[in-house]
Enzyme design. Structure first.
Site, mmCIF file in Angstrom:
data_model
loop_
_atom_site.group_PDB
_atom_site.id
_atom_site.type_symbol
_atom_site.label_atom_id
_atom_site.label_comp_id
_atom_site.label_asym_id
_atom_site.label_seq_id
_atom_site.Cartn_x
_atom_site.Cartn_y
_atom_site.Cartn_z
ATOM 1 N N PRO A 89 19.443 14.714 -6.051
ATOM 2 C CA PRO A 89 19.623 16.164 -5.930
ATOM 3 C C PRO A 89 19.082 16.982 -7.093
ATOM 4 C CG PRO A 89 21.669 15.114 -6.576
ATOM 5 C CD PRO A 89 20.709 14.002 -6.299
ATOM 6 N N ASP A 105 7.540 16.961 -3.888
ATOM 7 C CA ASP A 105 7.935 18.186 -3.221
ATOM 8 C C ASP A 105 8.344 19.257 -4.223
ATOM 9 O OD1 ASP A 105 7.397 17.108 -0.795
ATOM 10 O OD2 ASP A 105 9.480 16.864 -0.149
ATOM 11 N N LYS A 112 6.652 22.461 0.116
ATOM 12 C CA LYS A 112 6.683 23.418 1.219
ATOM 13 C C LYS A 112 7.784 24.428 0.933
ATOM 14 C CE LYS A 112 5.156 19.935 4.570
ATOM 15 N NZ LYS A 112 5.475 19.217 5.818
ATOM 16 N N GLY A 158 16.428 14.486 -3.019
ATOM 17 C CA GLY A 158 17.524 13.856 -2.287
ATOM 18 C C GLY A 158 17.146 12.473 -1.811
ATOM 19 N N ASP A 159 17.367 12.211 -0.521
ATOM 20 C CA ASP A 159 17.080 10.921 0.100
ATOM 21 C C ASP A 159 15.953 11.115 1.107
ATOM 22 O OD1 ASP A 159 17.066 8.559 1.570
ATOM 23 O OD2 ASP A 159 19.227 8.298 1.434
ATOM 24 N N ILE A 214 16.490 11.493 5.025
ATOM 25 C CA ILE A 214 17.166 12.632 5.636
ATOM 26 C C ILE A 214 16.202 13.804 5.733
ATOM 27 C CG2 ILE A 214 19.028 14.318 5.368
ATOM 28 C CD1 ILE A 214 20.740 12.238 4.162
ATOM 29 N N THR A 234 22.006 11.712 -1.876
ATOM 30 C CA THR A 234 21.767 12.911 -1.076
ATOM 31 C C THR A 234 22.337 14.147 -1.751
ATOM 32 O OG1 THR A 234 23.822 12.757 0.176
ATOM 33 C CG2 THR A 234 21.937 11.507 1.015
ATOM 34 N N MET A 279 19.316 23.832 3.898
ATOM 35 C CA MET A 279 18.445 24.993 4.091
ATOM 36 C C MET A 279 19.094 26.038 4.991
ATOM 37 S SD MET A 279 14.700 23.137 4.464
ATOM 38 C CE MET A 279 15.187 22.111 5.856
#
Length: 477
Positions: free
Chosen positions: A237, A260, A282, A314-315, A318, A343, A395
């Site tokens: 995280p 990311d 993104k 995170g993971d 997912i 996560t 999100m």
């Protein structure tokens, strides 16, 4: 010999100092990989960084556009280094590096030629940055991979044999230049320092180490090239201390890291300085890297025999479009592995002192995602609205009003607790405790800017305890 005599035999070819660079000029000639590796470190200082290159890398152009350095699109000439504190020759061309370093020296500037210890007036150590405490690590040029290992293991006691191994290894560096620069050399030195060298020293002393080095070099010169591989790694995280050991190892080995937007900068700092970092983040209603381009980058670099880390916040299993990326790798015949991460849902729940499942409350956890109403359109709203339901919603900021309306419409109690955690696990984590009926207004008031996760059906433990002490609040409409 006594201890005092032994101490006198120890000499330092490079005396470690901390140079004040605030407001001073540091000049670098070069625009390729060697220049990038040095600039990533120099940009941490408060110096005025000046780069001279006819063909600078895109990262250097971007840093110049952002005002982080000053770029001159031509070769270095006389007068360019005058008055500078330091100069780096990083053109990766022996003749050009010799020319530019000679110019700098003639103008009274200390010069470093990247990857050329013998002709450099100073070296740049590996650095552990814990501002305001900085730890600098140097190996007299014996082995960059050794410096990296020391940085990684600072908390542990260093083996007393490391100094002897480094001295033997330094004398052997000329022979190792027969291996191609980059991964082949790193793999050689890694095997020497962390396997063959210590065992040989323990079993047969320095003579055995020297013999072992020659055999090890012969093995690496004839070894088949390593195949490219993609590790799909969860960065967790945000807190770098939550990174798994397996993920940390993958970062240490990576030639290219494709990451990311939500990956914390502190985690990217754990990558080798020589690794190529590609930002393919993104952002909703903002910059966007097509999924096809991400797949192309993974395949292109792995096909060159490089070790790739596809780093996801995170993971990766997912909502990471994992299946699409694996399908692209399979289609190209590229091997891959998955390194799961902690996560954001787990970190957020830990941050408010709650479990995601609990006997008598919920035996299952729902996980949803969507930065707008389209992301939530297909949900079983009636099931979500049932008392005791707990959901981790990624999100959710932009779709919160839609989420609120649907749940209330399907009978969810207005007093259902909802907790929004921004920047879960990071130093700037914020927690907003709300109820379903106040969700939209509380989000507007909070004005969250960072990545946030919404825990539906959970309140921070302290707030939950307060509600339990006031039954009228628990039964509010």
């Amino acid at each position: 010999m006594g201890p005092e005599t032994d101490w006198k035999l120890i000499t330092m070819k490079h005396f470690p100092i901390f140079m004040a660079l605030e407001g001073r000029r540091v000049v670098l000639s070069g625009g390729g990989d060697a220049a990038l590796a040095k600039l990533r470190l120099l940009l941490k200082t408060e110096a005025r960084i000046e780069v001279y290159s006819s063909s600078p890398a895109k990262e250097i152009e971007a840093w110049a556009a952002e005002g982080q350095l000053f770029l001159t699109r031509r070769a270095l000439i006389a007068g360019d280094t005058s008055g500078a504190a330091l100069f780096y020759a990083a053109d990766e061309d022996d003749a050009e590096d010799a020319r530019t370093s000679a110019l700098a020296r003639s103008e009274g500037v200390l010069a470093n030629i990247v990857d050329n210890l013998a002709d450099s007036q100073f070296i740049t150590p590996a650095i552990v940055d814990r501002d305001p405490v900085t730890v600098a690590i140097g190996t007299e040029g014996a082995a960059p991979v050794l410096a990296r290992a020391i940085k990684r293991d600072l908390e542990e006691m260093l083996p007393v044999t490391l100094g002897r191994l480094a001295r033997i290894g330094k004398a052997f560096r000329g022979a190792v230049e027969a291996l191609p620069f980059g991964r082949k050399r790193r793999d050689f030195w890694a095997e020497y320092y962390f396997d063959k060298g210590p065992r040989a020293l323990a079993e047969g002393g320095e003579t055995a180490v020297e013999d072992g080095l020659r055999h090890l070099l012969a093995e690496h010169l004839t070894a088949k090239p390593r195949e490219g591989h993609v590790a799909l790694v969860g960065a967790g995280p945000g807190d770098p201390e939550l990174l798994t050991l397996k993920a940390r190892k993958a970062l240490d080995e990576a030639d290219v890291i494709i990451h990311d937007r939500l990956v914390a900068p502190e985690i990217l700092e754990l990558a080798r300085r020589e690794a190529t970092l590609l930002d393919v983040g993104k952002q909703g209603f903002g910059r966007h890297t097509p999924q096809e381009e991400i797949a192309r980058l993974m395949v292109e670099h792995a096909a060159k025999g490089l070790q790739i880390v596809r780093l996801k916040s995170g993971d990766p299993v997912i909502y990471g479009r994992l299946d699409e990326e694996i399908d692209a790798l399979d289609a190209a015949g590229i091997s891959w592995s998955i390194v799961p991460g902690i996560t954001s849902a787990s970190a957020a729940a830990a941050g408010i002192g709650q479990s995601l499942t609990k006997r008598g409350r919920n035996s299952a956890l729902r996980v949803l995602t969507g930065h707008d109403t389209a992301g939530f359109a297909e949900q079983d709203w009636a099931a979500l609205a049932k008392p005791g339901t707990v959901a981790a919603i990624y999100m959710a900021k932009k779709g919160a009003r839609f989420l609120q309306g649907r749940l209330l419409m399907h009978g969810a109690p207005a007093s259902t607790p909802v907790t929004i955690i921004e920047n879960a696990s990071r130093p700037d984590q914020r927690t907003v405790a709300a109820t379903l009926v106040t969700l939209s207004s509380d989000l507007d008031t909070a004005d969250l800017n960072g990545p946030a996760i919404l825990l539906y059906g959970l309140a921070p433990r302290a707030a939950e305890a307060q509600i339990a002490q006031q039954p009228e609040l628990a039964h509010a409409p």
